[in-house]
Design a protein around this motif. Structure first.
Motif, PDB file in Angstrom:
ATOM      1  N   ASP A  11       0.821  -1.213   0.000  1.00  0.00           N
ATOM      2  CA  ASP A  11       0.000   0.000   0.000  1.00  0.00           C
ATOM      3  C   ASP A  11       0.856   1.264   0.000  1.00  0.00           C
ATOM      4  O   ASP A  11       0.516   2.261  -0.638  1.00  0.00           O
ATOM      5  CB  ASP A  11      -0.960  -0.016   1.197  1.00  0.00           C
ATOM      6  CG  ASP A  11      -2.153  -0.942   0.971  1.00  0.00           C
ATOM      7  OD1 ASP A  11      -2.495  -1.207  -0.197  1.00  0.00           O
ATOM      8  OD2 ASP A  11      -2.744  -1.410   1.960  1.00  0.00           O
ATOM      9  N   LYS A  14       2.056   1.748  -3.606  1.00  0.00           N
ATOM     10  CA  LYS A  14       0.982   2.326  -4.423  1.00  0.00           C
ATOM     11  C   LYS A  14       0.833   3.818  -4.157  1.00  0.00           C
ATOM     12  O   LYS A  14       0.677   4.619  -5.089  1.00  0.00           O
ATOM     13  CB  LYS A  14      -0.358   1.638  -4.099  1.00  0.00           C
ATOM     14  CG  LYS A  14      -0.603   0.350  -4.804  1.00  0.00           C
ATOM     15  CD  LYS A  14      -2.101   0.020  -4.877  1.00  0.00           C
ATOM     16  CE  LYS A  14      -2.804   0.130  -3.537  1.00  0.00           C
ATOM     17  NZ  LYS A  14      -4.254  -0.067  -3.655  1.00  0.00           N
ATOM     18  N   GLU A 106      -9.109  -3.428  -2.476  1.00  0.00           N
ATOM     19  CA  GLU A 106      -8.019  -2.941  -1.623  1.00  0.00           C
ATOM     20  C   GLU A 106      -7.453  -4.067  -0.757  1.00  0.00           C
ATOM     21  O   GLU A 106      -6.263  -4.081  -0.442  1.00  0.00           O
ATOM     22  CB  GLU A 106      -8.527  -1.787  -0.754  1.00  0.00           C
ATOM     23  CG  GLU A 106      -7.449  -0.940  -0.121  1.00  0.00           C
ATOM     24  CD  GLU A 106      -6.526  -0.304  -1.144  1.00  0.00           C
ATOM     25  OE1 GLU A 106      -5.314  -0.512  -1.028  1.00  0.00           O
ATOM     26  OE2 GLU A 106      -7.003   0.373  -2.079  1.00  0.00           O
ATOM     27  N   GLU A 109      -6.146  -7.322  -3.491  1.00  0.00           N
ATOM     28  CA  GLU A 109      -4.917  -7.066  -4.252  1.00  0.00           C
ATOM     29  C   GLU A 109      -3.685  -7.677  -3.585  1.00  0.00           C
ATOM     30  O   GLU A 109      -2.700  -7.971  -4.257  1.00  0.00           O
ATOM     31  CB  GLU A 109      -4.709  -5.556  -4.432  1.00  0.00           C
ATOM     32  CG  GLU A 109      -4.500  -4.821  -3.115  1.00  0.00           C
ATOM     33  CD  GLU A 109      -4.535  -3.296  -3.258  1.00  0.00           C
ATOM     34  OE1 GLU A 109      -4.664  -2.801  -4.383  1.00  0.00           O
ATOM     35  OE2 GLU A 109      -4.447  -2.610  -2.211  1.00  0.00           O
ATOM     36  N   HIS A 110      -3.747  -7.853  -2.249  1.00  0.00           N
ATOM     37  CA  HIS A 110      -2.592  -8.401  -1.529  1.00  0.00           C
ATOM     38  C   HIS A 110      -2.644  -9.924  -1.412  1.00  0.00           C
ATOM     39  O   HIS A 110      -1.695 -10.531  -0.938  1.00  0.00           O
ATOM     40  CB  HIS A 110      -2.500  -7.785  -0.136  1.00  0.00           C
ATOM     41  CG  HIS A 110      -2.622  -6.302  -0.124  1.00  0.00           C
ATOM     42  ND1 HIS A 110      -1.684  -5.477  -0.704  1.00  0.00           N
ATOM     43  CD2 HIS A 110      -3.596  -5.478   0.334  1.00  0.00           C
ATOM     44  CE1 HIS A 110      -2.063  -4.211  -0.574  1.00  0.00           C
ATOM     45  NE2 HIS A 110      -3.225  -4.187   0.051  1.00  0.00           N
TER      46      HIS A 110
HETATM   47 MN   LIG Z   1      -4.499  -2.465  -0.288  1.00  0.00          MN
END
Ligand SMILES: [Mn+2]
Ligand SMILES: [Mn+2]
Ligand SMILES: [Mn+2]
Ligand SMILES: [Mn+2]
Lengths: 226, 226
Positions: A11, A14, A106, A109-110
């Motif tokens: 994060d 990003k 959110e 994505e991980h």
């Molecule tokens: Mn995230």
DNA sequence: TTTCAAAGTTAGACACGGCTAACATGTCAA
DNA sequence: TTGACATGTTAGCCGTGTCTAACTTTGAAA
């Protein structure tokens, strides 16, 4: 030295990418900007930047801000690619509205592997843009350029097509969506009131007045520019 | 006291559930059994059990093992439901083989929301079993009973249908899959060699000899028992 | 009943990723 | 040039989840 970045680290990467590629932003990014964007304290950011530097993903100098390295940029794009493909997948295959996809993506994505994301990509027919019109990096992790311009930079009156909506706020997206304001929609910029006044647009012959905040989130292209 | 369990805690709850519902297992589960199943040290398990007890998910007494509370059981079933629906989804919608789905699901189960899993469930037509034949708890989190019996408990010769394969090992699953041994497949138990010898089965008129280890993983139902 | 190996716990450490309070630095305007 | 204020860092703390080493308990065989 170089393990797979944690979910938190991803994060941060990003955020670094978004802040350093924002319009009129420098490549180096402030601690404060990152802290604000991620809703974290500044000391947390300082500490993570040092850690990311140790991993070779960020170049950082005390009091001088941070910049992504080539590796860091690659990792950032990998996560962005996952995020946006997940958004498309949720929207097209599972009936999510464009205001719902962001929060779910959110977290996912991980957790999705590179393999899974490639299969989703294929199942979707290799889309170029996510539901908000954000460009999706390809498998080679190159970011497609988005040749759209802010609605406020257009000279009214003008027929334009909406290309991108720069918001993840679900209330905003719902409000816009109810009025047909979404990527692909043809609208007419009727008038721009001076002194930071509203933008008047017409969509399906219906007039809508948008505050500057909202209007600045819309990225468009004049219809005859194709 | 009662926050959403962490990803780690969820894996402990799943392990507790699996170990306490295994054939001829007591409700109370050993520290060692959990440690072995999750490949963690025993002190880590002790420490997590205390934490889960504080959260009301586990009842634990020193040196006496642990058992899920009603709440803990519910949480375990919620995660198991997610895991198995994800497996079906990956298999049916994205072309994953049944040997590939487990590892991906092991991570995704902690990241998908209850909402997303319900939409996946609907998109799949509310499946009752995952690709390995494991029953999928419904939205109400009740576990469906699986009325299948171990292949080794069948008296040969006997025609049976495979209902479930109790393995997550991808090498094992690939080997079995290549030979058509998967849930739904009709096979014939031809002979059971004594002294822990192999089981001879026939599938599509082809003879296959399975060691006891493999054979014990197969859950079947006689064809005329329907 | 004793003993001893297996199972379990405690103690103490570590990495991670947060936080607040306190201190340091940079920068802009006077 | 110099404050003052915004920005940034350091110090020190915490919770989570892992580990190893050392110690304790259990239970079954002798
Ligand atoms: Mn995230
Ligand atoms: Mn998006
Ligand atoms: Mn898991
Ligand atoms: Mn399964």
């Amino acid at each position: 030295m170089n393990r797979t970045p944690s979910a938190s680290a991803e994060d941060y990467l990003k955020a670094l990418y978004a802040l350093s590629t924002a319009p009129d932003a420098s490549e180096r990014v402030n601690t404060k900007a990152i802290a604000d964007r991620l809703s974290l304290s500044q000391p947390s950011v300082t500490s993570m930047l040092k850690s990311l530097q140790k991993q070779g993903l960020v170049s950082y100098a005390s009091y001088r801000g941070a910049a992504l390295t080539a590796d860091g940029r690659t990792e950032a794009l990998r996560v962005i690619r996952k995020h946006r493909l997940i958004e498309v997948f949720l929207h097209r295959m599972l009936g999510y509205s464009w205001s719902e996809v962001h929060d779910e993506a959110e977290r996912l994505e991980h957790a999705v592997s590179d393999t899974l994301i490639d299969r989703m990509d294929a199942a979707l027919g290799f889309p170029d843009f996510d539901p908000h019109g954000d460009p999706i990096p390809g498998r080679d992790l190159t970011m497609r350029s988005h040749d759209a311009v802010c609605l406020l930079e257009i000279e009214p009156p003008c027929e334009v097509t909406i290309k991108r909506v720069m918001s993840q706020d679900s209330a905003v997206l719902d409000w816009l969506g109810q009025r047909g304001i979404r990527p692909g929609a043809p609208i007419r910029l009727v008038h721009l009131s001076p002194f930071d006044g509203p933008a008047e647009i017409a969509i399906d012959d219906r007039a809508i007045h948008l505050g500057r905040g909202l209007a600045s989130m819309l990225r468009v292209r004049p219809v005859d520019a194709d």
